[in-house]
Design a protein around this motif. Structure first.
Motif, PDB file in Angstrom:
ATOM      1  N   ILE A 115       0.815  -1.220   0.000  1.00 38.76           N
ATOM      2  CA  ILE A 115       0.000   0.000   0.000  1.00 38.76           C
ATOM      3  C   ILE A 115       0.841   1.259   0.000  1.00 38.76           C
ATOM      4  O   ILE A 115       0.303   2.370  -0.055  1.00 38.76           O
ATOM      5  N   SER A 116       2.176   1.121   0.046  1.00 39.74           N
ATOM      6  CA  SER A 116       2.999   2.328   0.204  1.00 39.74           C
ATOM      7  C   SER A 116       3.266   3.030  -1.130  1.00 39.74           C
ATOM      8  O   SER A 116       3.619   4.184  -1.152  1.00 39.74           O
ATOM      9  N   GLY A 117       3.090   2.320  -2.241  1.00 40.22           N
ATOM     10  CA  GLY A 117       3.299   2.966  -3.536  1.00 40.22           C
ATOM     11  C   GLY A 117       2.208   3.980  -3.826  1.00 40.22           C
ATOM     12  O   GLY A 117       1.266   4.149  -3.045  1.00 40.22           O
ATOM     13  N   ARG A 118       2.339   4.639  -4.963  1.00 45.28           N
ATOM     14  CA  ARG A 118       1.326   5.637  -5.320  1.00 45.28           C
ATOM     15  C   ARG A 118       0.002   4.946  -5.631  1.00 45.28           C
ATOM     16  O   ARG A 118      -1.059   5.362  -5.164  1.00 45.28           O
ATOM     17  N   LYS A 119       0.098   3.863  -6.425  1.00 47.04           N
ATOM     18  CA  LYS A 119      -1.089   3.036  -6.698  1.00 47.04           C
ATOM     19  C   LYS A 119      -1.045   1.809  -5.774  1.00 47.04           C
ATOM     20  O   LYS A 119      -0.189   0.949  -5.950  1.00 47.04           O
ATOM     21  N   PRO A 120      -1.922   1.740  -4.772  1.00 42.82           N
ATOM     22  CA  PRO A 120      -1.887   0.580  -3.874  1.00 42.82           C
ATOM     23  C   PRO A 120      -2.198  -0.713  -4.633  1.00 42.82           C
ATOM     24  O   PRO A 120      -3.051  -0.737  -5.519  1.00 42.82           O
ATOM     25  N   ASP A 121      -1.472  -1.775  -4.282  1.00 42.84           N
ATOM     26  CA  ASP A 121      -1.691  -3.093  -4.883  1.00 42.84           C
ATOM     27  C   ASP A 121      -2.803  -3.796  -4.095  1.00 42.84           C
ATOM     28  O   ASP A 121      -2.559  -4.525  -3.145  1.00 42.84           O
ATOM     29  N   VAL A 122      -4.035  -3.517  -4.519  1.00 43.99           N
ATOM     30  CA  VAL A 122      -5.198  -3.944  -3.729  1.00 43.99           C
ATOM     31  C   VAL A 122      -5.270  -5.459  -3.604  1.00 43.99           C
ATOM     32  O   VAL A 122      -5.575  -5.999  -2.537  1.00 43.99           O
ATOM     33  N   ALA A 123      -4.967  -6.174  -4.687  1.00 39.76           N
ATOM     34  CA  ALA A 123      -5.061  -7.636  -4.658  1.00 39.76           C
ATOM     35  C   ALA A 123      -4.147  -8.214  -3.576  1.00 39.76           C
ATOM     36  O   ALA A 123      -4.567  -9.053  -2.773  1.00 39.76           O
ATOM     37  N   ALA A 162     -13.271  -2.656  -2.179  1.00 44.11           N
ATOM     38  CA  ALA A 162     -11.936  -2.441  -1.610  1.00 44.11           C
ATOM     39  C   ALA A 162     -11.090  -1.575  -2.537  1.00 44.11           C
ATOM     40  O   ALA A 162     -10.242  -0.809  -2.084  1.00 44.11           O
ATOM     41  N   HIS A 163     -11.351  -1.667  -3.832  1.00 39.86           N
ATOM     42  CA  HIS A 163     -10.574  -0.898  -4.794  1.00 39.86           C
ATOM     43  C   HIS A 163     -10.831   0.603  -4.675  1.00 39.86           C
ATOM     44  O   HIS A 163     -10.121   1.401  -5.253  1.00 39.86           O
ATOM     45  N   HIS A 164     -11.863   0.954  -3.937  1.00 40.67           N
ATOM     46  CA  HIS A 164     -12.189   2.374  -3.793  1.00 40.67           C
ATOM     47  C   HIS A 164     -11.801   2.927  -2.424  1.00 40.67           C
ATOM     48  O   HIS A 164     -12.174   4.029  -2.075  1.00 40.67           O
TER      49      HIS A 164
END
Lengths: 222, 222
Positions: A115-123, A162-164
């Motif tokens: 989750i620390s990146g700009r785009k969180p890796d939701v999966a 969760a993606h939101h």
DNA sequence: CCATTCTGTATTGTATACAATTTGGGTGAG
DNA sequence: CTCACCCAAATTGTATACAATACAGAATGG
């Protein structure tokens, strides 16, 4: 897991999770059988399992529908989860070993990375989050509690929304896991229970916010 | 309830409850099918239901056995029941109507009658007791809670040992129901929750005493 | 025009045959 | 004597045919 009934279970579950089967839709055994490439027998078994998971609802005359989850229903489920997972955390704290603690830490580290990146890796987040909670549940060491909770964890709407989640929600979740680790490290059951209950309740509100946001977007797009 | 699978479910459940099928015994589908006068298909469905009731356990290779309940297991189940039924009572208090209240009172009056004689009418007691709790659960108005609790209420050992309860235990149970009625009458959820949780915990100890007593008698007879 | 019953069709429930898997034991090599 | 392996029997898993039931729409009577 190579059995036809397991395949059917996974496939139907995936159809619901992905939104391919919409809440309220009627579900016919034969159609699913054809779709899954198996006969009706394993489909019937799969539907039964999904009914326990509360993803399928059956009318009085045994006709199946995709379960519809109102916000109240979801709130209800979260309330029960808060209670039961709190209880699980209390028990887990009592049974905690250094080995399990290490695994939990590793889980939460993976979550942080996801989750620390700009785009969180939701999966990955969902996967590791699930693993974290499963580990706590297993450490609680109550078959019955496990049975009850697994029925509650499979919540289609939650996975779709969760993606939101907001970045803030992800960070909070991770930080609460850290608090749990502290409580577990000190074998403090009461503390663990409190944190876990709060953790689930907060998750509900994160879901609730994301859900409303998602609905608004949908409305905007339409 | 006239369907073959329901018949099979009831019959197998009765066999376990009566002790005809002993804990740990292997269970073969075909044998049960013949015994119940139906084919294997409904038996398989019944076994799946009994598995979620935790009365049947399946090995990794799907062979069925009658579940064995250690005292710890039973204690565990009661702990969960205390929590969940307490929650149900709290919700029920909020939703309580005069009509339901009347039905609950009538239940408890019947219970009083059943246990006030020299020889308590255990069957009636169990029946009305079940009805009382079912009514509370229904009034709680949460489908999910209902699903979770029904899996916990079906406890074979409990039913077998009820016949060994002390007269004191029966009277306590009745009196606690009265307390619950008072809490419901005032729509006091917190009070109802406390009483219900205590009620279930006490029931566990009543069970525990009766169980040990029964075991001692068995040993004496052997 | 509304309600109601009747009937054809769609869907689920059950039985049965067969396939796949597991179990337990016997046999032969080491 | 032990261990591994393999085969026969028992048991569960799946497919399919048929029976029972529920649903929807038409027909009928009020």
């Amino acid at each position: 897991m190579t059995k036809a009934s397991d395949r059917a279970y996974s496939m139907i579950r995936a159809m619901i999770l992905s939104g391919e089967l919409v809440a309220g839709d009627p579900v016919r055994e034969e159609a699913l059988a054809e779709r899954c490439g198996v006969s009706r027998t394993p489909v019937r078994e799969a539907l039964r399992r999904l009914e326990v998971d509360l993803m399928i609802r059956k009318t009085d005359s045994q006709r199946s529908f995709v379960a519809d989850w109102s916000l109240d229903d979801v709130g209800d489920a979260f309330e029960l989860r808060a209670m039961l997972e709190g209880h699980a955390a209390k028990r887990a704290a009592r049974n905690m070993t250094d080995d399990v603690l290490k695994q939990l830490r590793s889980c939460n580290t993976a979550i942080e990375a996801a989750i620390s990146g700009r785009k969180p890796d939701v999966a990955t987040f969902l996967d590791r989050n699930r693993e974290f909670h499963a580990l706590v549940l297993k450490t609680a060491g109550s078959r019955r509690l496990t049975t009850l909770l697994t029925a509650l964890i499979e919540q289609p709407v939650v996975w779709r929304t969760a993606h939101h989640y907001s970045p803030e929600a992800f960070r909070r979740s991770h930080s609460e896991h850290d608090d749990l680790l502290a409580a577990f490290g000190r074998r403090d059951g009461a503390w663990a229970e409190t944190i876990m209950a709060g953790h689930i309740r907060r998750a509900f509100h994160a879901y609730s916010d994301a859900h409303l946001d998602m609905k608004a977007q949908e409305r905007g797009a339409a």
